[in-house]
Design a protein around this motif. Structure first.
Motif, PDB file in Angstrom:
ATOM      1  N   VAL A  29       0.781  -1.196  -0.070  1.00 40.19           N
ATOM      2  CA  VAL A  29       0.106   0.182   0.012  1.00 40.19           C
ATOM      3  C   VAL A  29       0.750   1.272  -0.152  1.00 40.19           C
ATOM      4  N   ALA A  30       1.879   1.082   0.749  1.00 35.00           N
ATOM      5  CA  ALA A  30       2.720   2.441   1.040  1.00 35.00           C
ATOM      6  C   ALA A  30       3.921   2.800   0.073  1.00 35.00           C
ATOM      7  N   ARG A  31       4.022   1.740  -0.813  1.00 41.22           N
ATOM      8  CA  ARG A  31       5.375   1.772  -1.377  1.00 41.22           C
ATOM      9  C   ARG A  31       5.432   1.447  -2.831  1.00 41.22           C
ATOM     10  N   ALA A  32       4.824   0.090  -3.199  1.00 43.48           N
ATOM     11  CA  ALA A  32       5.291  -0.501  -4.504  1.00 43.48           C
ATOM     12  C   ALA A  32       4.194  -0.472  -5.454  1.00 43.48           C
ATOM     13  N   HIS A  77       8.624  11.949   2.965  1.00 42.51           N
ATOM     14  CA  HIS A  77       9.219  10.569   2.585  1.00 42.51           C
ATOM     15  C   HIS A  77      10.465  10.185   3.213  1.00 42.51           C
ATOM     16  N   PRO A  78      10.204   9.680   4.492  1.00 45.19           N
ATOM     17  CA  PRO A  78      11.521   9.354   5.093  1.00 45.19           C
ATOM     18  C   PRO A  78      12.357   8.250   5.017  1.00 45.19           C
ATOM     19  N   HIS A  79      12.535   8.120   3.760  1.00 47.67           N
ATOM     20  CA  HIS A  79      13.531   6.891   3.230  1.00 47.67           C
ATOM     21  C   HIS A  79      14.618   7.415   2.716  1.00 47.67           C
ATOM     22  N   GLY A  80      15.679   6.529   1.879  1.00 45.55           N
ATOM     23  CA  GLY A  80      16.730   7.200   1.375  1.00 45.55           C
ATOM     24  C   GLY A  80      16.631   8.182   0.215  1.00 45.55           C
ATOM     25  N   ASP A  81      17.560   9.048   0.191  1.00 47.09           N
ATOM     26  CA  ASP A  81      17.522  10.056  -0.642  1.00 47.09           C
ATOM     27  C   ASP A  81      17.729   9.647  -2.109  1.00 47.09           C
ATOM     28  N   SER A  82      18.463   8.509  -2.389  1.00 53.14           N
ATOM     29  CA  SER A  82      18.454   8.194  -3.739  1.00 53.14           C
ATOM     30  C   SER A  82      17.033   7.582  -4.444  1.00 53.14           C
ATOM     31  N   SER A  83      16.181   7.107  -3.246  1.00 57.79           N
ATOM     32  CA  SER A  83      14.848   6.398  -3.758  1.00 57.79           C
ATOM     33  C   SER A  83      14.014   7.679  -4.422  1.00 57.79           C
ATOM     34  N   VAL A  84      14.008   8.795  -3.743  1.00 48.88           N
ATOM     35  CA  VAL A  84      13.221  10.106  -4.113  1.00 48.88           C
ATOM     36  C   VAL A  84      14.077  10.662  -5.300  1.00 48.88           C
ATOM     37  N   TYR A  85      15.302  10.673  -5.226  1.00 45.21           N
ATOM     38  CA  TYR A  85      15.890  11.181  -6.403  1.00 45.21           C
ATOM     39  C   TYR A  85      15.956  10.448  -7.812  1.00 45.21           C
ATOM     40  N   ASN A 147       1.473  13.573   7.834  1.00 48.61           N
ATOM     41  CA  ASN A 147       2.735  12.965   7.311  1.00 48.61           C
ATOM     42  C   ASN A 147       3.287  12.180   8.474  1.00 48.61           C
ATOM     43  N   PHE A 148       4.456  11.668   7.847  1.00 47.19           N
ATOM     44  CA  PHE A 148       5.211  10.638   9.112  1.00 47.19           C
ATOM     45  C   PHE A 148       5.212  11.012  10.546  1.00 47.19           C
ATOM     46  N   ASP A 149       5.514  12.328  10.850  1.00 47.13           N
ATOM     47  CA  ASP A 149       5.833  12.931  12.158  1.00 47.13           C
ATOM     48  C   ASP A 149       4.660  13.896  12.774  1.00 47.13           C
ATOM     49  N   ASP A 150       3.470  13.489  11.770  1.00 55.24           N
ATOM     50  CA  ASP A 150       2.235  14.246  12.297  1.00 55.24           C
ATOM     51  C   ASP A 150       2.242  15.910  12.348  1.00 55.24           C
ATOM     52  N   THR A 151       3.464  16.344  11.819  1.00 48.75           N
ATOM     53  CA  THR A 151       3.428  17.884  11.761  1.00 48.75           C
ATOM     54  C   THR A 151       2.856  18.646  10.789  1.00 48.75           C
ATOM     55  N   LEU A 152       2.810  18.002   9.480  1.00 47.46           N
ATOM     56  CA  LEU A 152       2.428  18.314   8.234  1.00 47.46           C
ATOM     57  C   LEU A 152       1.106  17.366   7.708  1.00 47.46           C
ATOM     58  N   GLU A 153       0.358  17.928   6.700  1.00 47.24           N
ATOM     59  CA  GLU A 153      -0.680  16.863   5.869  1.00 47.24           C
ATOM     60  C   GLU A 153       0.015  16.824   4.743  1.00 47.24           C
ATOM     61  N   GLU A 154      -0.311  15.485   4.045  1.00 52.72           N
ATOM     62  CA  GLU A 154       0.083  15.422   2.705  1.00 52.72           C
ATOM     63  C   GLU A 154      -1.271  14.833   2.125  1.00 52.72           C
ATOM     64  N   PRO A 155      -1.489  14.783   0.601  1.00 53.01           N
ATOM     65  CA  PRO A 155      -2.634  14.378   0.125  1.00 53.01           C
ATOM     66  C   PRO A 155      -2.509  12.914  -0.106  1.00 53.01           C
ATOM     67  N   THR A 156      -3.759  12.171   0.182  1.00 55.14           N
ATOM     68  CA  THR A 156      -3.712  10.650  -0.156  1.00 55.14           C
ATOM     69  C   THR A 156      -3.805  10.344  -1.331  1.00 55.14           C
ATOM     70  N   VAL A 157      -4.199  11.314  -2.291  1.00 55.39           N
ATOM     71  CA  VAL A 157      -4.007  11.057  -3.741  1.00 55.39           C
ATOM     72  C   VAL A 157      -4.427  12.437  -4.428  1.00 55.39           C
ATOM     73  N   LEU A 158      -3.890  12.532  -5.594  1.00 59.04           N
ATOM     74  CA  LEU A 158      -3.969  13.868  -6.385  1.00 59.04           C
ATOM     75  C   LEU A 158      -5.317  13.765  -7.097  1.00 59.04           C
ATOM     76  N   PRO A 159      -5.662  15.196  -7.459  1.00 57.60           N
ATOM     77  CA  PRO A 159      -6.955  15.240  -8.304  1.00 57.60           C
ATOM     78  C   PRO A 159      -6.805  14.623  -9.535  1.00 57.60           C
ATOM     79  N   ALA A 160      -5.764  14.614 -10.242  1.00 52.79           N
ATOM     80  CA  ALA A 160      -5.509  13.861 -11.571  1.00 52.79           C
ATOM     81  C   ALA A 160      -6.684  14.288 -12.820  1.00 52.79           C
TER      82      ALA A 160
END
Length: 835
Positions: A29-32, A77-85, A147-160
């Motif tokens: 659900v959260a990655r693949a 996205h609290p993962h490796g920077d290479s995955s995001v780049y 988001n992962f630390d409850d400090t911000l919010e992120e969309p669950t899906v984009l309007p697209a």
């Protein structure tokens, strides 16, 4: 164990099951896996949202990739920077994404597999099409989550606005499942989506009228359609992809294969290295040189073949052993309501439309709420202007703003929101012009509110909004297909794509073949010098001219006694002046063999037809053979043996007969023999045949004709110096097979030796071509009937020691050539010479 602690015993098997399920669902659900609604996996969604929050839009300056990656890492996205780049880089690569969402500046890798530069060196911004995916995000169109630390919010899906899962595809490996979705053409997907909105009961088959097949960013060719059909109907299928190739000829006469497009996700550099390795290991023969000539204008890989190599054979070996042909397994698994599901084409469109419907409802409700709030304030301002003196008196008489607000609410029945707006109103709003602006704004808002309420109340209007926005997207970003579709032989009838028209098949002495519409050849009168025909290589000339129709099956017989099958429409088309293609690249014949005879048939599947018709073969040494057509009714790609040829002999002619034709065979020294076909016993396909005519050691057969209608058909003979004549069949007496025959033409130094014998009627034209490439077409009816032993008339004027290469009888044409260089009166009639 410290005080207060206690040990809880659990079943380790159950704990491992629970932990593994939690882990696998997290990966799924959260990655693949992508969401069916916006077509994005979480990392891609977060990259786009992070760039949106940074304001890196298509009309603004680029920002360092490291800045973007940091934004996404630190906030969402609290993962490796290479995955995001790497995710952002892929969204910028036009060979990886059909419609890239990120515009990169700097080194973002290449189709050769080169790595992109480090993120501190590159810059990026959103592409315009990505902004369509993010449009209306601020209008409460989608739900947000912490988001992962409850400090911000992120969309669950984009309007697209765009069905990105279909147009860009997706790939991912989860736990126990994987997805691999192909990209498609935006225009086709939009048309299909609109068709689904118009008719929710539309079938996948009907949707396939709009969406032809996947459309890959690297182009190429989809070979075969069954895999596409399976993917559209079932959600799973394997698509075969081939490189786009052309066969050209070098200045030295060698064939070369030009590759201009390769299959999707194939590394070009590795593919070339693999080909080179196979050449060095002798696993692929016939290649002398390979080079990558690609540049900014496009891809171009050049493979030059060895002198005797057959281009089609080499190309098929490359398809078999290299990634010049690859497969793309489609597995349409996506998240639907948080659960992975296998989806067909209609379901993918259905869930996108459902998502857009929800977005439209939420956006319309948001816009209605905002419009009503503003209209409420405007009503208060306009009412205040109507009671301006009293409002001013209340405000001036109040000690504090709160007192003024309460007085306005209590005394003039304003709402608290209206009262606050009145207090905040500037003095310039008291002018007449400002009042008019407020009134106009209020009127426009009321119209907007009415329209928004109508949309919310009518599902048809809601769907119309979706259709209008999709049409707008198509107008902005729609383009033509990049990937071609080639159906294989089992999937379609190629005859449906070709009109059954008459064509001329020409074969040159060096083995170049082409088909040309018969209408390109014009009619001249006897004695004309001819018009320019095919352009051939030095020392080459047109040797054979055959007339047939596009739907016929051509049987080619080579001088070594082999038979090959080919549909006429599979022969390369060329103009009258073009050279054609080497026949080795059309048929899989040996390099030292060449086609000597042909015939065309239509009904190889008709049992009665193939059992009551025969093929009669004749060789230069006077050997004749008859075989039932049924023996040739099973085409093979590599051909079959038609006759066993002895040393020093070669196949010359082949005729299709009904079993009772009259056969005439003529020799170079001017002799001809006539006997009935029934004198020859039908034998098997590999037999050697029997003697047809007795000749001297220096003589040889020049041709054979099989006459079916003795009353209509005449015998035409032509000599190498341009003389010819037409005689009645009865002039040739019937003899037994194997005799010496009778004189068919008075051979002299002036006429030259006999080169051809043809069966003709007055409904035919005669096409003559000489060794220099000049052609002439004249009407058979213009040649009068003369005796068997005459010298004949001059059919064509030859220049500079030229001589006739080949003649053919073709259907009569009414198209007269106005440019006749010599008068038809230059005809010399030679008196009869008794035998």
């Amino acid at each position: 164990m410290t005080q207060g602690e206690k040990i809880i015993k659990i079943n380790i098997e159950e704990e491992m099951k629970t932990a593994y399920i939690d882990y696998s669902m997290s990966v799924i659900v959260a990655r693949a896996l992508p969401d069916v609604r916006d077509g994005l996996k979480p990392v891609h969604r977060r990259v786009l949202y992070g760039m949106n929050e940074l304001g890196v839009f298509s009309n603004r300056a680029y920002k360092k990739s490291a800045r973007i990656v940091g934004e996404v890492l630190g906030k969402y996205h609290p993962h490796g920077d290479s995955s995001v780049y790497e995710a952002m880089v892929r969204m910028a690569q036009d060979w990886a994404m059909r419609y890239p969402l990120v515009e990169g500046q700097g080194n973002f890798g290449s189709i050769d597999g080169d790595s992109p530069a480090a993120m501190r060196y590159t810059e990026a911004r959103l592409k315009k099409i990505a902004e369509e995916a993010l449009a209306d995000l601020e209008k409460n169109t989608v739900s947000f989550k912490p988001n992962f630390d409850d400090t911000l919010e992120e969309p669950t899906v984009l309007p697209a606005k765009i069905p990105m899962l279909l147009v860009n595809g997706a790939s991912g490996i989860a736990v126990g499942m994987a997805t691999n979705m192909a990209p498609h053409n935006l225009s086709e997907i939009v048309d299909a989506t609109i068709a689904y909105i118009d008719n929710n009961e539309i079938t996948v088959e009907e949707l396939m009228a709009f969406v032809k097949a996947p459309d890959f960013p690297t182009g190429g060719i989809i070979y075969g359609y069954q895999g596409v059909r399976d993917a559209f109907e079932k959600g799973r299928g394997k698509v075969i992809l081939r490189s786009k190739t052309e066969i050209e000829v070098t200045d030295s006469g060698r064939d070369k294969i030009i590759i201009t497009e390769i299959p999707y996700m194939v590394n070009k550099a590795e593919m070339i290295k693999k080909i080179a390795d196979l050449i060095n290991e002798k696993k692929i023969e016939g290649i002398s040189y390979i080079n990558d000539e690609s540049d900014r204008t496009g891809m171009r890989i050049v493979i030059i073949l060895k002198k005797d190599a057959v281009a089609n054979v080499v190309l098929n070996n490359l398809y078999k052993h290299t990634q010049l042909q690859s497969s793309f397994p489609i597995n349409n698994i996506a998240l639907v309501d948080g659960r992975p599901r296998l989806l067909n084409l209609k379901q993918l469109i259905k869930y996108f439309v459902r998502h857009r419907h929800e977005v439209i409802l939420r956006r319309t409700q948001f816009e209605l709420d905002q419009a009503e709030k503003r209209a409420h304030i405007l009503e208060g301002l306009l009412k205040a202007l109507d009671h301006l003196d009293e409002v001013i008196s209340i405000i001036r008489g109040s000690k504090t703003p709160d007192e003024a607000l309460n007085t306005l609410v209590d005394k003039l029945q304003f709402s608290e929101i209206q009262a606050r707006a009145i207090i905040d109103m500037r003095l310039r709003s008291l002018t007449g012009l400002e009042r008019e602006k407020l009134q106009n704004e209020y009127n426009e808002l009321m119209e907007l509110i009415a329209r928004l309420r109508a949309i919310l109340a009518d599902p048809i209007l809601q769907m119309q909004v979706i259709k209008d926005e999709l049409a707008e997207v198509k107008d902005k970003y729609g383009d033509a297909r990049k990937t071609e579709i080639v159906l294989n032989a089992e999937e379609f009838n190629p005859e449906d794509f070709y009109a059954d028209e008459d064509v001329v098949i020409t074969i040159s002495h060096l083995g170049y073949v082409k088909r040309t519409p018969l209408t390109e050849y014009r009619t001249q009168s006897r004695g004309g010098v001819g018009s320019k025909g095919s352009t051939t290589r030095d020392a080459d000339f047109i040797e054979h001219i055959y007339v047939t129709s596009m739907h016929n099956m051509m049987l080619f017989f080579t001088e070594k006694g082999r038979c090959y099958w080919l549909k006429v429409y599979d022969i390369p088309e060329g103009t009258k002046a073009s050279k054609g293609r080497a026949i080795q690249n059309v048929l899989n014949i040996e390099p030292d063999d060449k086609v000597k005879a042909y015939m065309n048939v239509k009904r190889l599947t008709d049992k009665e037809y193939i059992e009551n018709n025969f093929i009669v073969l004749c060789t230069k040494k006077g050997i004749i053979k008859k075989t039932q057509l049924e023996a040739y009714s099973r085409p093979r790609a590599n051909g079959v043996n038609a006759i066993t040829i002895k040393d020093g002999d070669q196949l010359l002619e082949a005729c299709l007969t009904n079993g009772s034709n009259e056969i005439l065979i003529a020799s170079r020294e001017g002799k001809a023999i006539r006997f009935n076909e029934q004198k020859i016993r039908a034998i098997g396909r590999t037999g050697a045949g029997v003697k047809a005519i007795a000749m001297s050691d220096t003589d040889e057969v020049v041709g054979m004709i099989c006459v079916e209608n003795q009353e209509l058909e005449n015998v035409l003979v032509v000599s190498e110096h341009g003389y010819g004549k037409k005689s009645l069949l009865d002039e040739y007496r019937i003899t037994n097979r194997g005799g010496k025959g009778v004189r068919t033409m008075n051979i002299t130094d002036k006429t030259g030796e006999l080169i051809a014998i043809k069966s003709v009627t007055d409904q035919n034209d005669l096409m003559i071509i000489n060794k220099s490439g000049l052609t002439i077409r004249l009407a058979i009816c213009d040649i009068r009937v003369t005796g068997r032993a005459t010298q004949g008339v001059k059919l064509i004027n030859l220049r500079n020691n030229d001589s006739i290469a080949s003649v053919a009888s073709v259907p009569k044409s009414d198209d007269k050539d106005d440019e006749i260089e010599e008068s038809a009166s230059n005809i010399e009639i030679i008196t009869d010479v008794q035998e």
